[in-house]
Design a protein around this motif. Structure first.
Motif, short mmCIF file in Angstrom:
data_model
loop_
_atom_site.label_atom_id
_atom_site.label_comp_id
_atom_site.label_asym_id
_atom_site.label_seq_id
_atom_site.Cartn_x
_atom_site.Cartn_y
_atom_site.Cartn_z
N ALA A 363 -60.09 -49.49 -48.34
CA ALA A 363 -60.74 -50.66 -47.74
C ALA A 363 -60.31 -51.94 -48.44
CB ALA A 363 -62.25 -50.49 -47.80
N SER A 364 -60.20 -51.89 -49.77
CA SER A 364 -59.80 -53.09 -50.53
C SER A 364 -58.34 -53.45 -50.25
CB SER A 364 -60.02 -52.86 -52.02
OG SER A 364 -61.38 -52.66 -52.29
N PHE A 365 -57.48 -52.44 -50.23
CA PHE A 365 -56.07 -52.70 -49.98
C PHE A 365 -55.87 -53.25 -48.56
CE2 PHE A 365 -51.63 -51.06 -49.16
CZ PHE A 365 -51.01 -51.95 -50.04
N ALA A 366 -56.60 -52.71 -47.60
CA ALA A 366 -56.52 -53.22 -46.24
C ALA A 366 -57.05 -54.65 -46.16
CB ALA A 366 -57.31 -52.32 -45.30
N ILE A 378 -46.90 -66.97 -42.37
CA ILE A 378 -46.00 -65.82 -42.17
C ILE A 378 -46.01 -65.39 -40.72
CG2 ILE A 378 -46.32 -65.01 -44.55
CD1 ILE A 378 -47.95 -62.65 -43.23
N ASP A 379 -44.91 -64.73 -40.34
CA ASP A 379 -44.74 -64.25 -38.96
C ASP A 379 -44.76 -62.73 -38.86
OD1 ASP A 379 -44.08 -66.99 -37.96
OD2 ASP A 379 -42.34 -66.69 -39.27
N VAL A 380 -44.49 -62.04 -39.97
CA VAL A 380 -44.40 -60.58 -40.01
C VAL A 380 -45.06 -60.09 -41.28
CG1 VAL A 380 -42.83 -58.59 -39.96
CG2 VAL A 380 -42.16 -60.72 -38.83
N LEU A 381 -45.75 -58.94 -41.19
CA LEU A 381 -46.38 -58.35 -42.37
C LEU A 381 -45.70 -57.03 -42.72
CD1 LEU A 381 -48.72 -58.31 -44.47
CD2 LEU A 381 -50.04 -57.01 -42.76
N PHE A 382 -45.23 -56.94 -43.98
CA PHE A 382 -44.71 -55.69 -44.52
C PHE A 382 -45.75 -55.10 -45.47
CE2 PHE A 382 -39.80 -55.82 -44.28
CZ PHE A 382 -39.82 -56.52 -43.09
N VAL A 383 -46.12 -53.84 -45.25
CA VAL A 383 -47.02 -53.14 -46.18
C VAL A 383 -46.24 -51.98 -46.80
CG1 VAL A 383 -49.13 -51.81 -46.44
CG2 VAL A 383 -49.09 -53.81 -44.94
N MET A 384 -46.17 -51.99 -48.12
CA MET A 384 -45.37 -51.01 -48.85
C MET A 384 -46.27 -50.00 -49.55
SD MET A 384 -42.59 -53.69 -50.43
CE MET A 384 -43.86 -54.78 -51.10
N LEU A 385 -46.10 -48.73 -49.18
CA LEU A 385 -46.84 -47.64 -49.81
C LEU A 385 -45.86 -46.77 -50.60
CD1 LEU A 385 -49.21 -46.57 -46.90
CD2 LEU A 385 -49.69 -48.13 -48.79
N ASN A 386 -46.31 -46.27 -51.75
CA ASN A 386 -45.44 -45.53 -52.65
C ASN A 386 -45.80 -44.05 -52.61
OD1 ASN A 386 -44.02 -44.46 -54.83
ND2 ASN A 386 -44.14 -46.37 -55.98
N ILE A 405 -54.74 -49.36 -43.00
CA ILE A 405 -53.74 -50.37 -42.64
C ILE A 405 -53.51 -50.40 -41.13
CG2 ILE A 405 -51.33 -51.05 -42.91
CD1 ILE A 405 -53.07 -51.66 -45.34
N ILE A 406 -53.52 -49.25 -40.50
CA ILE A 406 -53.37 -49.22 -39.04
C ILE A 406 -54.50 -50.01 -38.38
CG2 ILE A 406 -53.60 -47.69 -37.04
CD1 ILE A 406 -51.95 -45.63 -38.57
N GLU A 407 -55.70 -49.88 -38.88
CA GLU A 407 -56.82 -50.64 -38.31
C GLU A 407 -56.57 -52.14 -38.46
OE1 GLU A 407 -60.18 -49.10 -40.33
OE2 GLU A 407 -60.23 -47.21 -39.19
N VAL A 408 -56.01 -52.55 -39.59
CA VAL A 408 -55.63 -53.96 -39.76
C VAL A 408 -54.59 -54.35 -38.71
CG1 VAL A 408 -54.50 -55.62 -41.28
CG2 VAL A 408 -56.18 -54.02 -42.21
N GLY A 409 -53.58 -53.50 -38.55
CA GLY A 409 -52.52 -53.80 -37.59
C GLY A 409 -53.03 -54.01 -36.18
N HIS A 410 -54.08 -53.27 -35.81
CA HIS A 410 -54.65 -53.45 -34.47
C HIS A 410 -55.45 -54.75 -34.36
CE1 HIS A 410 -53.22 -49.69 -33.02
NE2 HIS A 410 -54.03 -48.92 -33.74
N ARG A 411 -55.91 -55.27 -35.49
CA ARG A 411 -56.72 -56.50 -35.44
C ARG A 411 -55.89 -57.77 -35.50
NH1 ARG A 411 -60.26 -53.48 -38.99
NH2 ARG A 411 -59.41 -54.54 -40.82
N ILE A 412 -54.71 -57.71 -36.12
CA ILE A 412 -53.92 -58.94 -36.30
C ILE A 412 -52.99 -59.15 -35.11
CG2 ILE A 412 -54.07 -58.72 -38.80
CD1 ILE A 412 -51.21 -57.69 -38.82
N ASP A 413 -52.47 -60.35 -34.98
CA ASP A 413 -51.58 -60.68 -33.86
C ASP A 413 -50.14 -60.83 -34.32
OD1 ASP A 413 -51.78 -63.00 -35.30
OD2 ASP A 413 -52.17 -64.29 -33.57
#
Length: 470
Positions: A363-366, A378-386, A405-413
């Motif tokens: 939840a915090s990382f999202a 910014i125009d594009v978001l990169f999320v890096m997981l290790n 993170i997927i839930e974030v992706g559905h909320r942002i434009d």
């Protein structure tokens, strides 16, 4: 303009050279896939020495088949092909795909003479020819496949390849990333039908949104340029050119007998027409995936969110090397992040190098990713997981991160790109493969490293920049 509905969705298929041995190369390449996918049309094995092939009645000659055949596959030795072409003309076949090799690609006069002879017979008889030295058509939705273990799925992607091996490899590599091909053709030496014909067909095909191609040398350069320019203005065309170096040029001559042309000419062609040029099959799949999943970004500014100082530095380098921009976060974004991310061991400039406690708490990382995504800079978001770091915590931990993170992706434009780093460690790669389907199913592209992701996104942005000014 060419239309090849009879080619990609034939009502009947004849396989000349089919064998009573079910493990023969011809049966495995062509007949078995038809049976596995339950091809709905009529199948006619042709072999004068047997009466039945894999449960199907065999015919001694294509002339004996009780109807004109739409699609004939030939696996006979090269010296026998002129007579086969005469038989196909007499039987009023529509198209012959010539799996047979031993023609102009050999560099020998006899091979070139045979190729010219079968091409002339086909043209005089109004029969179209694919190849020789090719695998022919792949259209899983019609029950025809070069890789029948890959399930038929609608994707909007079509592909033409001068290499049969590269055609098969991209089908398999694409399926690993949920990139499937509606239509594909391996066309080899291009003695008759060539890349301009297939490009023209895909340009007019309403089921094709994205076109990819592997080309060693256009048969009709001026026509190809005209068709490419017109097509790229309407839909993305992604090209991989074989024979860009001196050594590669020599290999092309012995592979398909094509005249490949210089790298400089090819670079200029892509720049002038708006085609997207890639340098490998891996980059081809990366780029098709980006076009398939993402709406066009508004610009080149990227926000990077992950963990690890060195990783963040390399990610920023990779993005800028690909022509993207990594703007520093303004004070208001850093203040909002600082509310729950401690100062020690972190970085909030862009890339965001998160604290471990935040990174491992989904939840915090999202929340951090969404703060970055909401910034207008910014125009594009990169999320890096290790995935290597997640080995100690288990797959479910990574899945929880991805879900958040997927839930974030559905909320942002803004477009969201996921990077699952594995450092080529086998266990980490296994974990990433298990997790990536969740991202892909949700509509978000996944890459193994920031460099590949950055190049793919840059191709998408560059294409839309070019077409918007044409």
């Amino acid at each position: 303009m060419q239309t090849f509905d009879y080619l990609f969705r034939p009502r009947s298929v004849a396989i000349v050279g089919a064998s009573s041995n079910p493990d023969s190369r011809t049966n495995q390449n062509f007949l078995e896939p038809l049976l596995v996918l339950r091809y709905p049309g009529r199948i006619y094995p042709v072999n004068p020495h047997v009466s039945e092939v894999m449960g199907l009645k065999a015919y001694a000659n294509v002339r004996d088949i009780p109807e004109p055949v739409d699609y004939v596959l030939c696996a006979l030795p090269a010296p026998m092909t002129p007579q086969l072409m005469r038989d196909c003309v007499a039987a009023r076949a529509k198209v012959v795909a010539m799996f047979t090799a031993g023609f102009s690609e050999t560099g020998e006069a006899e091979g070139a003479r045979l190729e010219a002879e079968i091409t002339e017979i086909a043209r005089r008889g109004n029969v179209r020819l694919i190849g020789p030295n090719c695998l022919g058509v792949h259209c899983p939705g019609a029950g025809i496949s070069l890789e029948p273990d890959i399930p038929p799925k609608d994707s909007g992607v079509s592909f033409f390849s001068q290499s049969g091996g590269n055609a098969r490899e991209i089908i398999l590599a694409g399926a690993e990333r949920q990139v499937f091909f509606n239509k594909l053709v391996s066309y080899g030496n291009a003695a008759d039908l060539n890349e301009s014909d297939f490009l023209e067909h895909f340009a007019a095909d309403n089921d094709t949104r994205i076109i990819g191609a592997y080309i060693e040398g256009p048969k009709e350069p001026l026509r190809f340029r005209r068709v490419l320019s017109r097509t790229a203005a309407a839909k993305p065309v992604i090209l991989l050119k074989g024979g860009r170096t001196h050594a590669g040029n020599g290999a092309v001559a012995s592979h398909t007998g094509a005249l490949s042309g210089s790298k400089q000419i090819w670079d200029a062609l892509c720049q002038q027409t708006g085609a997207v040029q890639v340098g490998s099959l891996e980059e081809m799949v990366d780029t098709i995936l980006a076009f398939s999943c993402l709406k066009p970004p508004r610009g080149r500014r990227v926000g990077l969110v992950g963990i690890g100082g060195g990783t963040s530095v390399l990610a920023a380098d990779g993005c800028e090397s690909a022509g993207l921009v990594v703007p520093p976060f303004p004070a208001e974004v850093r203040r909002e992040l600082r509310e729950f991310i401690p100062s020690a061991g972190t970085g909030l400039r862009n890339p965001l190098d998160s604290a471990a406690d935040v990174y491992w708490e989904p939840a915090s990382f999202a929340r951090a990713a969404e703060i970055v995504a909401r910034w207008d800079g910014i125009d594009v978001l990169f999320v890096m997981l290790n995935a290597t770091a997640a080995l100690r915590r288990g797959l479910e931990t990574m899945r929880a991160q991805i879900k958040a993170i997927i839930e974030v992706g559905h909320r942002i434009d803004k477009p969201l790109i996921m990077i699952l780093r594995t450092a080529d460690i086998a266990k980490a790669e296994y974990m990433a493969r298990e997790a990536q389907d969740e991202c892909l199913t949700a509509g978000f592209p996944v890459y193994r490293c920031y460099d590949r992701a950055a190049r793919a996104i840059s191709h998408v942005i560059g294409y839309h920049e070019t077409t918007s000014h044409r």
